[in-house]
Design a protein around this motif. Structure first.
Motif, PDB file in Angstrom:
ATOM      1  N   ARG A 160       0.749  -1.226   0.305  1.00  0.00           N
ATOM      2  CA  ARG A 160       0.023   0.010   0.125  1.00  0.00           C
ATOM      3  C   ARG A 160       0.677   1.419  -0.028  1.00  0.00           C
ATOM      4  O   ARG A 160       0.583   2.394  -0.983  1.00  0.00           O
ATOM      5  CB  ARG A 160      -0.761  -0.318   1.466  1.00  0.00           C
ATOM      6  N   ALA A 161       1.731   1.245   1.087  1.00  0.00           N
ATOM      7  CA  ALA A 161       2.387   2.120   0.470  1.00  0.00           C
ATOM      8  C   ALA A 161       3.206   2.897  -0.497  1.00  0.00           C
ATOM      9  O   ALA A 161       3.747   3.286  -0.785  1.00  0.00           O
ATOM     10  CB  ALA A 161       3.363   1.991   1.992  1.00  0.00           C
ATOM     11  N   MET A 162       4.477   1.457  -1.370  1.00  0.00           N
ATOM     12  CA  MET A 162       5.278   1.258  -2.426  1.00  0.00           C
ATOM     13  C   MET A 162       4.138   2.005  -3.615  1.00  0.00           C
ATOM     14  O   MET A 162       4.862   2.753  -4.033  1.00  0.00           O
ATOM     15  CB  MET A 162       5.366  -0.147  -2.804  1.00  0.00           C
ATOM     16  N   GLN A 165       3.391   5.701  -2.324  1.00  0.00           N
ATOM     17  CA  GLN A 165       4.458   6.748  -2.671  1.00  0.00           C
ATOM     18  C   GLN A 165       4.869   6.786  -4.264  1.00  0.00           C
ATOM     19  O   GLN A 165       5.242   8.021  -4.517  1.00  0.00           O
ATOM     20  CB  GLN A 165       5.543   5.492  -1.598  1.00  0.00           C
TER      21      GLN A 165
ATOM     22  N   PHE B  83       7.004   7.401   4.255  1.00  0.00           N
ATOM     23  CA  PHE B  83       6.202   6.982   5.017  1.00  0.00           C
ATOM     24  C   PHE B  83       7.162   6.202   6.234  1.00  0.00           C
ATOM     25  O   PHE B  83       8.230   6.327   6.062  1.00  0.00           O
ATOM     26  CB  PHE B  83       5.422   5.906   3.755  1.00  0.00           C
ATOM     27  N   SER B  85       6.708   3.181   6.390  1.00  0.00           N
ATOM     28  CA  SER B  85       7.783   1.768   6.469  1.00  0.00           C
ATOM     29  C   SER B  85       8.568   1.632   5.657  1.00  0.00           C
ATOM     30  O   SER B  85       8.842   0.754   4.769  1.00  0.00           O
ATOM     31  CB  SER B  85       7.122   1.234   5.913  1.00  0.00           C
ATOM     32  N   ALA B  87       8.511   1.897   2.572  1.00  0.00           N
ATOM     33  CA  ALA B  87       8.275   2.210   1.193  1.00  0.00           C
ATOM     34  C   ALA B  87       9.512   1.827  -0.550  1.00  0.00           C
ATOM     35  O   ALA B  87       8.578   2.402  -1.308  1.00  0.00           O
ATOM     36  CB  ALA B  87       6.840   2.798   1.032  1.00  0.00           C
ATOM     37  N   PHE B  89      11.038   0.998  -3.115  1.00  0.00           N
ATOM     38  CA  PHE B  89      10.672  -0.616  -4.503  1.00  0.00           C
ATOM     39  C   PHE B  89      12.238  -1.693  -4.275  1.00  0.00           C
ATOM     40  O   PHE B  89      12.863  -1.259  -4.591  1.00  0.00           O
ATOM     41  CB  PHE B  89      10.578   0.160  -5.671  1.00  0.00           C
TER      42      PHE B  89
END
Ligand SMILES: Nc1ncnc2c1ncn2[C@@H]1O[C@H](COP(=O)(O)OP(=O)(O)OP(=O)(O)O)[C@@H](O)[C@H]1O
Ligand SMILES: [Mg+2]
Lengths: 269, 347
Positions: A160-162, A165, B83, B85, B87, B89
C-alpha cells in the motif's frame, strides 16, 4: 535421539510407504512401454507402439486441445478476476481481508454436484455457452488456492505504501501498478497460474457433470480408455504424470528462488 | 501568521463512515519545519494523507502556495511524502529508487545521473548506489526514501513518523540530518511525530492535535511554557496541574494576573520550586511537606513532593544539582505566585 532399532523401523516404514506410492506409478510407466505383460513378472519386450498409437489417435489430440484450452481459459479468467480483487483489498481496503478470506473458503465446503446444479439453474436460460459456465465454475473452485497464493505474495512488503509512494512521486495508477507492484508479486502470480492451470487440467467432476461426453477432456478420455484399452490408458497416465511432475518441478524452482532474497542478484550488478 | 505556505481550512475527513477530522484549520509558514504532534490515534496520519491526496473523502480547503489542491489527484500535487515503513521499491536499486520520480518526469539520462548522484552524496549514500533496499540498515533505507523525495525538489515534504522504527542513536542522528536538509535546501517540511522531545528538538513550529482538533500551535518554547488548556498541560507532561481549590489550600491566592478561582485549572512547572525563599520576586508561597521519591533523569533529579494538603503531591525538579536530597525529611519549598499560570478547560 532415536535408537538404531527405532531408526531401522522408521526407515522400513518409510520404505513401505514409498513402495506403496511409487510402485503403481512405476508399473504404469513400464506397462506403457511393454509389448505384452500378462502372466510374467517382467514385461516380454519394450516398444513405443502404444505411444505412437495414442498420439496419432484423433480423439487424443482433440481431448488434449480441449484440456489445454479449458485450463488456459480457467487460468486467465481466474487471474483476471482474482488478482485485481486481491490487489484492491491489500492496497485500498485491508479491513475487508477477513471477510474475503471467509468467502474464499466457501468453495471447499460446497460439493461439486451442488455447485453444478446451482450453476445450471441460474444460467440455463441465459444465452451463455456451457463451456464458459464450466470455465467460471472451475475458476471458482480454484479460488481458495489461487487467493491464498496471490494473497501471500502481498505479505512480504508494505504494498500500500509502495503504491501510494509511487503516486506521490508523480506516477499514474496503472504504471505505478506495473512498475512497483507487479515486479514484486510476479513469482506469486506465476505460482498461482500454474496451480490453477494444473487443477483445471485435472478437473473431472464438474466437466463430466456439466458437459459430459460432449466435451471430452484428457481426464475424461483417460477414464474412457481405462475401461477399454489398459495399455493406451497407461500411456496417457504416464504422459499426464510426467506433465504434472514437470510443472511441480517448475513450482519448486520458483518457490526456492523467491525464498532466497536477491542478494546474489545485487552483488552481480 | 505571516506567509502561510500551506493552509488547511475547515478540513473534515471521513473514513469508512467515521468522521476522523472535524473542521480542522491550521497553517504552515514557508521554509519552516513544522511538526504535527499528537498522541496515537489523534488523526495525524489522516491529515497528512489528506494533504498528499491519498484520502478519498475530504471536505474543506487545502491551499498550497496559494493554490487550492484538494481536488488534485495525488500524482499532480508535487509534494514529497516519507512513509513510516520507508516504502522503498524492493525490485529497484538505490539509484533507481531515487531516480524513480525523475524518470516519471521523462528527464534526460544525464540530468537524472547528475541529480541522483548529487542527492546520494547529500544523504551520504554514494557508496550504496547499486545496493538493493534489503541490504541496507533501517537508517540507510530511510535516507534513500528521503533522497527519493528531495531529488524532485517538492514544494512541501510530508514526513509520517519517519524515525519511529529506528534505534535511539540513529533517531537522533537522522532527526538532526533532516533538520539540516530542510535548512540547506530551503524547503518546507511538515513532520508528524508522537514524540515530544523529537518535536521540541527540530521544529520551528509545533501543532499539537488531539481527537481530530488542533489544541495549540506555536514555537516549542511557547508550547512548553504556556500550554493553552488542560489537555496541553497533561500532554506536555510533568507540569503540576492543580485546581484552584488546591492552590488556595496551599496558600496561593493570586496568579500573576488575577485572583485564583476555585473551579479553574492552573499549572506550575516542576523547575519553578525553590528551596530558598526567592528575593524581590513578588508574593511567595511557602509549602511544607516532604520528598517521597527521587528519579534520576541524567541531567537532573525529579522528586515527588508530598504536601500537607490532603492527597496532593507535586513534581519538582532541579532542587539540587549535586547530591540527591534526603527523602522523608520535613522540607519547605517556595513558589512565586507569578509562576502560577491559569489554563483553559479541555478544548
Ligand atoms: N481507513 C480507516 N477507516 C476508519 N477509521 C480509520 C481509518 N484509518 C484510521 N482510522 C481511525 O482514525 C483515527 C486516526 O488515525 P490516524 O492513523 O490518523 O492516527 P495517528 O495520529 O496517525 O496515530 P499513530 O500515532 O498511531 O500513527 C484512529 O482512531 C483510527 O482508528
Ligand atoms: Mg500515524
Amino acid at each position: 535421539m532415536l535408537s538404531s532399532t527405532e531408526r531401522f523401523y522408521a526407515r522400513f516404514v518409510t520404505l513401505l510407504i514409498f513402495i506403496y506410492l511409487v510402485m503403481p506409478i512405476l508399473a504404469t510407466i513400464v506397462y506403457s512401454f511393454a509389448t505384452s505383460w500378462v502372466k510374467t513378472i517382467l514385461p516380454e519386450g519394450l516398444t513405443l507402439k502404444w505411444y505412437q498409437q495414442l498420439v496419432t489417435n484423433p480423439d487424443f489430440s482433440a481431448a488434449l486441445v480441449r484440456s489445454l484450452g479449458l485450463s488456459l481459459g480457467t487460468t486467465l479468467i481466474a487471474m483476471a478476476c482474482f488478482l485485481p480483487v486481491v490487489f484492491y483489498v491489500n492496497v485500498y481496503a485491508p479491513s475487508l481481508k477477513a471477510k474475503l478470506h471467509f468467502i474464499t473458503i466457501l468453495p471447499f465446503t460446497i460439493p461439486g454436484i451442488i455447485l453444478v446444479t446451482g450453476l445450471i439453474q441460474v444460467y440455463a436460460n441465459l444465452p451463455i455457452p456451457k463451456s464458459l459456465i464450466l470455465v467460471l465454475a472451475i475458476a471458482l473452485l480454484s479460488l481458495p488456492l489461487t487467493y491464498q497464493v496471490l494473497n501471500n505474495a502481498f505479505i512480504a512488503h508494505d504494498f500500500r505504501a509502495m503504491f501510494e509512494q509511487a503516486l506521490v512521486l508523480g506516477e499514474r495508477p496503472i504504471p505505478a501498478f506495473l512498475k512497483v507492484i507487479l515486479p514484486n508479486i510476479k513469482s506469486g502470480i506465476f505460482v498461482a497460474m500454474l496451480l490453477t492451470f494444473t487443477s483445471a487440467f485435472g478437473e473431472y467432476v464438474l466437466t463430466n457433470l456439466l458437459l459430459g461426453g460432449n466435451f471430452e477432456t484428457l481426464k475424461i478420455y483417460m477414464y474412457r480408455l481405462m475401461q477399454s484399452n489398459g495399455q493406451a490408458s497407461s500411456v496417457l497416465t504416464t504422459i499426464y504424470f510426467l506433465f504434472l511432475a514437470f510443472i511441480s518441478l517448475i513450482l519448486i524452482l520458483i518457490m526456492r528462488h523467491a525464498n532466497t532474497p536477491s542478494k546474489e542478484r545485487s552483488k552481480h550488478s | 501568521m505571516s506567509s502561510a505556505f500551506l493552509a488547511l481550512k475547515d478540513l473534515s475527513i471521513t473514513l469508512s463512515g467515521a468522521t476522523i477530522i472535524q473542521h480542522m484549520s491550521f497553517s504552515v509558514r514557508a521554509n519552516t519545519l513544522t511538526t504535527l504532534l499528537g498522541p496515537s490515534g489523534s488523526g495525524k496520519t489522516t491529515v497528512l494523507r489528506a494533504i498528499a491526496g491519498l484520502n478519498t473523502r475530504v471536505d474543506g480547503e487545502i491551499l498550497l502556495d496559494g493554490q487550492a489542491i484538494q481536488q488534485l489527484p495525488a500524482n499532480q500535487r508535487q509534494l514529497g511524502m516519507i512513509f513510516q515503513s520507508y516504502a522503498l521499491f524492493p525490485n529497484l536499486s538505490v539509484f533507481d529508487n531515487v531516480a524513480y520520480g525523475l524518470r516519471v518526469q521523462h528527464q534526460s539520462a544525464e540530468a537524472i545521473e547528475q541529480a541522483v548522484t548529487g542527492m546520494l552524496a547529500t544523504v551520504n549514500l554514494s557508496d550504496k548506489r547499486d545496493a538493493y533496499p534489503h541490504n541496507l540498515s533501517g537508517g540507510q533505507q530511510q535516507r534513500v526514501a528521503i533522497a527519493r523525495s528531495l531529488v524532485l525538489k517538492p514544494k512541501l515534504l510530508l514526513l509520517d513518523e519517519p524515525l519511529s522504527a529506528l534505534d535511539a542513536q540513529t533517531r537522533v542522528d537522522l532527526r538532526d540530518q533532516i533538520r539540516d536538509y530542510q535548512q540547506k535546501l530551503g524547503i518546507t517540511m511538515l513532520f508528524v511525530t508522537h514524540d515530544q522531545a523529537e518535536a521540541m528538538a527540530i521544529s520551528d513550529d509545533i501543532i499539537v492535535m488531539n481527537a481530530g482538533h488542533v489544541q495549540q500551535q506555536g514555537a516549542p518554547m511557547a508550547i512548553y511554557t504556556q500550554p493553552a488548556n488542560v489537555f496541553m498541560a497533561q500532554f506536555i507532561g510533568h507540569h503540576n496541574l492543580l485546581t484552584g481549590d488546591q492552590l488556595l489550600a496551599l496558600g496561593c491566592h493570586h496568579t500573576r494576573t488575577q485572583a485564583v478561582r476555585a473551579a479553574h485549572h492552573y499549572i506550575v512547572r516542576p523547575e519553578l520550586f525553590f528551596r530558598e525563599e526567592p528575593q524581590n520576586a513578588g508574593p511567595v508561597v511557602a509549602i511544607a511537606g516532604h520528598l517521597i521519591s527521587a528519579t534520576m533523569l541524567g541531567d537532573r533529579i525529579r522528586y515527588r513532593f508530598a504536601t500537607a494538603v490532603d492527597q496532593l503531591t507535586l513534581t519538582v525538579e532541579r532542587l539540587n544539582h549535586t547530591t540527591p536530597l534526603a527523602l522523608n525529611q520535613p522540607l519547605t519549598l517556595y513558589l512565586r505566585e507569578h509562576d502560577v499560570q491559569e489554563v483553559g478547560p479541555h478544548a
